[in-house]
Write an enzyme that holds these catalytic residues in place. Structure first.
Site, PDB file in Angstrom:
ATOM      1  N   ASN A  91      -7.168   2.026  10.045  1.00 16.38           N
ATOM      2  CA  ASN A  91      -5.845   2.215  10.640  1.00 16.38           C
ATOM      3  C   ASN A  91      -6.028   2.209  12.151  1.00 16.38           C
ATOM      4  O   ASN A  91      -6.735   3.064  12.697  1.00 16.38           O
ATOM      5  CB  ASN A  91      -5.235   3.550  10.204  1.00 16.38           C
ATOM      6  CG  ASN A  91      -4.919   3.572   8.713  1.00 16.38           C
ATOM      7  OD1 ASN A  91      -5.047   2.560   8.022  1.00 16.38           O
ATOM      8  ND2 ASN A  91      -4.503   4.722   8.221  1.00 16.38           N
ATOM      9  N   ARG A 136       0.858  -1.190   0.000  1.00 17.24           N
ATOM     10  CA  ARG A 136       0.000   0.000   0.000  1.00 17.24           C
ATOM     11  C   ARG A 136       0.895   1.242   0.000  1.00 17.24           C
ATOM     12  O   ARG A 136       1.704   1.413   0.912  1.00 17.24           O
ATOM     13  CB  ARG A 136      -0.901  -0.041   1.243  1.00 17.24           C
ATOM     14  CG  ARG A 136      -1.728   1.186   1.435  1.00 17.24           C
ATOM     15  CD  ARG A 136      -2.705   1.055   2.615  1.00 17.24           C
ATOM     16  NE  ARG A 136      -3.407   2.302   2.724  1.00 17.24           N
ATOM     17  CZ  ARG A 136      -3.214   3.209   3.681  1.00 17.24           C
ATOM     18  NH1 ARG A 136      -2.366   2.986   4.669  1.00 17.24           N
ATOM     19  NH2 ARG A 136      -3.869   4.337   3.667  1.00 17.24           N
ATOM     20  N   TYR A 180      -4.149   2.004  15.978  1.00 12.80           N
ATOM     21  CA  TYR A 180      -2.933   2.075  16.790  1.00 12.80           C
ATOM     22  C   TYR A 180      -3.208   1.931  18.276  1.00 12.80           C
ATOM     23  O   TYR A 180      -2.461   1.290  18.995  1.00 12.80           O
ATOM     24  CB  TYR A 180      -2.204   3.399  16.526  1.00 12.80           C
ATOM     25  CG  TYR A 180      -1.613   3.436  15.135  1.00 12.80           C
ATOM     26  CD1 TYR A 180      -0.360   2.902  14.887  1.00 12.80           C
ATOM     27  CD2 TYR A 180      -2.340   3.948  14.061  1.00 12.80           C
ATOM     28  CE1 TYR A 180       0.176   2.892  13.609  1.00 12.80           C
ATOM     29  CE2 TYR A 180      -1.810   3.942  12.775  1.00 12.80           C
ATOM     30  CZ  TYR A 180      -0.555   3.408  12.559  1.00 12.80           C
ATOM     31  OH  TYR A 180      -0.027   3.381  11.287  1.00 12.80           O
ATOM     32  N   HIS A 212      -2.598  11.061   0.657  1.00 10.23           N
ATOM     33  CA  HIS A 212      -2.034  10.849   1.997  1.00 10.23           C
ATOM     34  C   HIS A 212      -1.306  12.145   2.370  1.00 10.23           C
ATOM     35  O   HIS A 212      -0.130  12.153   2.655  1.00 10.23           O
ATOM     36  CB  HIS A 212      -1.134   9.625   2.014  1.00 10.23           C
ATOM     37  CG  HIS A 212      -0.855   9.055   3.376  1.00 10.23           C
ATOM     38  ND1 HIS A 212      -1.011   7.716   3.682  1.00 10.23           N
ATOM     39  CD2 HIS A 212      -0.420   9.627   4.516  1.00 10.23           C
ATOM     40  CE1 HIS A 212      -0.675   7.497   4.946  1.00 10.23           C
ATOM     41  NE2 HIS A 212      -0.294   8.651   5.481  1.00 10.23           N
ATOM     42  N   GLU A 232      -7.087   8.623   6.182  1.00 11.66           N
ATOM     43  CA  GLU A 232      -7.352   9.311   7.449  1.00 11.66           C
ATOM     44  C   GLU A 232      -7.833  10.754   7.255  1.00 11.66           C
ATOM     45  O   GLU A 232      -7.140  11.704   7.669  1.00 11.66           O
ATOM     46  CB  GLU A 232      -6.103   9.289   8.344  1.00 11.66           C
ATOM     47  CG  GLU A 232      -5.611   7.894   8.646  1.00 11.66           C
ATOM     48  CD  GLU A 232      -4.412   7.885   9.593  1.00 11.66           C
ATOM     49  OE1 GLU A 232      -3.943   8.961   9.992  1.00 11.66           O
ATOM     50  OE2 GLU A 232      -3.965   6.774   9.944  1.00 11.66           O
ATOM     51  N   GLU A 246      -3.411  -0.067   8.243  1.00 19.53           N
ATOM     52  CA  GLU A 246      -2.220   0.316   9.013  1.00 19.53           C
ATOM     53  C   GLU A 246      -2.361  -0.232  10.419  1.00 19.53           C
ATOM     54  O   GLU A 246      -3.442  -0.129  11.026  1.00 19.53           O
ATOM     55  CB  GLU A 246      -2.071   1.842   9.145  1.00 19.53           C
ATOM     56  CG  GLU A 246      -1.624   2.546   7.907  1.00 19.53           C
ATOM     57  CD  GLU A 246      -1.460   4.054   8.121  1.00 19.53           C
ATOM     58  OE1 GLU A 246      -1.218   4.493   9.274  1.00 19.53           O
ATOM     59  OE2 GLU A 246      -1.594   4.774   7.124  1.00 19.53           O
TER      60      GLU A 246
HETATM   61  O1  IFM Z   1       2.725   7.772  10.028  1.00 26.41           O
HETATM   62  C1  IFM Z   1       1.352   7.817  10.190  1.00 26.41           C
HETATM   63  C2  IFM Z   1       0.652   7.628   8.874  1.00 26.41           C
HETATM   64  O2  IFM Z   1       1.044   8.578   7.932  1.00 26.41           O
HETATM   65  C3  IFM Z   1      -0.843   7.718   9.036  1.00 26.41           C
HETATM   66  N1  IFM Z   1      -1.297   6.859  10.104  1.00 26.41           N
HETATM   67  C4  IFM Z   1      -0.603   6.892  11.352  1.00 26.41           C
HETATM   68  C5  IFM Z   1       0.890   6.740  11.144  1.00 26.41           C
HETATM   69  C6  IFM Z   1       1.625   6.766  12.487  1.00 26.41           C
HETATM   70  O3  IFM Z   1       1.368   7.961  13.155  1.00 26.41           O
END
Ligand code: IFM
Length: 437
Positions: free
Chosen positions: A294, A77, A296, A121, A167, A343
């Site tokens: 995405n 990606r 985290y 992006h 995002e 992500e």
């Molecule tokens: O690095 C970023 C990415 O560009 C978008 N999602 C989160 C990642 C980590 O912060």
């Protein structure tokens, strides 16, 4: 040890983004982006880092594809830099920019790696920001659609997986309300307006991508979500969590999937100035083939200063259960045809010792989050693939090169790549098509 097997056609991938890795900021006719301008503005990015050279992927992409092959990746990606294609955002097309992505895509396909292309992006052409305020202007909808058309006409015979935005919450809200990202503005009402335009641009581009990539096209959009939990059932905490959830997790997906903004948001002062024109919500809710997630971390409402969970170098709590909870919720609430984790990964303070990078905490992070994916699939979630963030260390926006998310280490002096232990771990997961329980 028990083994959690993934479905046979599950796609194992890695993700990156143009400004974070490409470098070559002034080569082959590329125009200036808002991130060039922002990163060159004193005080905006840690250590005054910029993406001028980054990981030099623009020149080293064959080496990077060899790394992908070595990992056994099924999919990669990446994002396309709008200012490489249209240096002024509109007007003359820069063929040399298109040629770069042509070469990249051909090399990926030759390596048997499926390309997943993201159109936006975050590297908006600076000219569009200067002339009209970028995402603040409704004119951006047509300009983005034109850009989508040019890129997908050129690559659509070979690239079948497309996402419009990465995002949108971050480039609209963090860029226009928090001022932490380009273009660095601090106006919440403006952020809501830019979000509406970003959603319109997404909806307008979907049929164009479909048309140009043909009957096999898979078109989607990528959201960042952080599920909200509370420390207790206290009604005040629950109300706070509900509003945070509407902003953080429902603001963008509901217009795309349902054609409506969450009620809670429509009642806020920020939304009061938003003019929704007839037909807007229909345009935004053009059917998509997949949603990218995405993930985290989560947010815990009610947590006091003593709360000290295990965290990554970003200060983000490590909470794998949030990923399975979120995947199940997306499936139940929105019924997407397919989901991808587009992500997931972690930053740690990696060091090279004896030519190697041992990153046991990242290995553990990946293992636990992959187990969470397996648990979601077990519960019927149509999860079709997983992309680790990131293939390699890169420019972490306002934090510059101080945060390393890669499974490959990048020495920024020499641009040498060193696969970390987590790369070897990921290779073993891919080979086994599964994770240990
Ligand atoms: O690095 C970023 C990415 O560009 C978008 N999602 C989160 C990642 C980590 O912060």
């Amino acid at each position: 040890m028990a083994h959690l097997e993934f479905p046979p056609n599950f796609l194992w991938g890695a993700a990156t983004a143009s400004y974070q890795i490409e470098g070559a900021a002034n080569e082959d006719g590329r125009g200036e982006s808002i991130w060039d301008r922002f990163s060159h503005t004193p005080g905006k990015v840690e250590n005054s880092d910029t993406g001028d050279v980054a990981a030099d992927h623009y020149h080293r992409y064959p080496e990077d594809i060899a790394l992908m092959q070595d990992l056994g990746l099924d999919a990669y990606r990446f994002s396309i830099a709008w200012p490489r294609i249209l240096p002024q955002g509109q007007g003359p097309v820069n063929e040399a920019g298109l040629d770069f992505y042509d070469r990249l895509v051909d090399a990926l396909l030759a390596a048997n790696i499926t390309p997943f292309a993201t159109l936006y992006h975050w590297d908006l052409p600076q000219a569009l920001q200067d002339e009209q305020g970028g995402w603040a202007s409704r004119a951006i909808v047509e300009q983005f659609t034109h850009y989508a058309d040019i890129v997908s006409r050129r690559l659509g015979d070979r690239v079948k997986h497309w996402t419009t935005h990465n995002e949108p919450y971050v480039f609209t809200y963090v860029g226009h309300a928090e001022g932490v990202h380009a273009p660095g503005l601090t106006d919440r009402k403006l952020a809501v307006l830019t979000a509406h335009h970003a959603l319109l641009a997404h909806g307008a581009a979907v049929p164009v991508l479909r048309e140009n990539a043909g009957p096999d096209a898979q078109v989607g959009i990528v959201f960042n979500f952080g599920p909200i939990y509370t420390t207790s059932d206290d009604p005040e905490l629950l109300a706070e969590a509900r509003l945070k959830d509407a902003w953080g997790n429902r603001w963008f997906i509901e217009p795309v999937v349902n054609g409506t903004y969450p009620e809670e948001l429509m009642e806020t002062p920020e939304f009061s100035a938003l003019q929704i024109e007839p037909g807007d919500m229909d345009l935004i809710s053009a059917p998509v083939d997949f949603i990218g997630l995405n993930y985290y971390t989560r947010h815990l409402v009610g947590a006091g200063p003593d709360w000290s969970p295990e965290r990554t170098a970003m200060g983000w709590e490590i909470f794998p259960q949030g990923l399975s909870d979120l995947l199940v919720r997306l499936h139940k609430d929105y019924h997407p045809k397919a989901l991808y984790v587009t992500e997931n990964g972690a930053a740690f303070d990696d060091e090279v010792t004896g030519g190697q990078v041992h990153d046991p905490r990242r290995v553990e992070y990946l293992r636990e989050h992959l187990r969470a994916c397996a648990a979601a699939i077990e519960q019927g979630v149509p999860l079709r693939g997983y992309f680790v963030w990131s293939l390699m260390d890169n420019f972490e926006w306002s934090m510059g090169y101080s945060k390393r998310f890669g499974i490959t280490y990048v020495d920024y002096e020499t641009c040498q790549r060193i696969p970390k232990d987590s790369a070897a771990y990921y290779r073993s997961v891919i080979k086994a098509n599964g994770v240990d329980d």
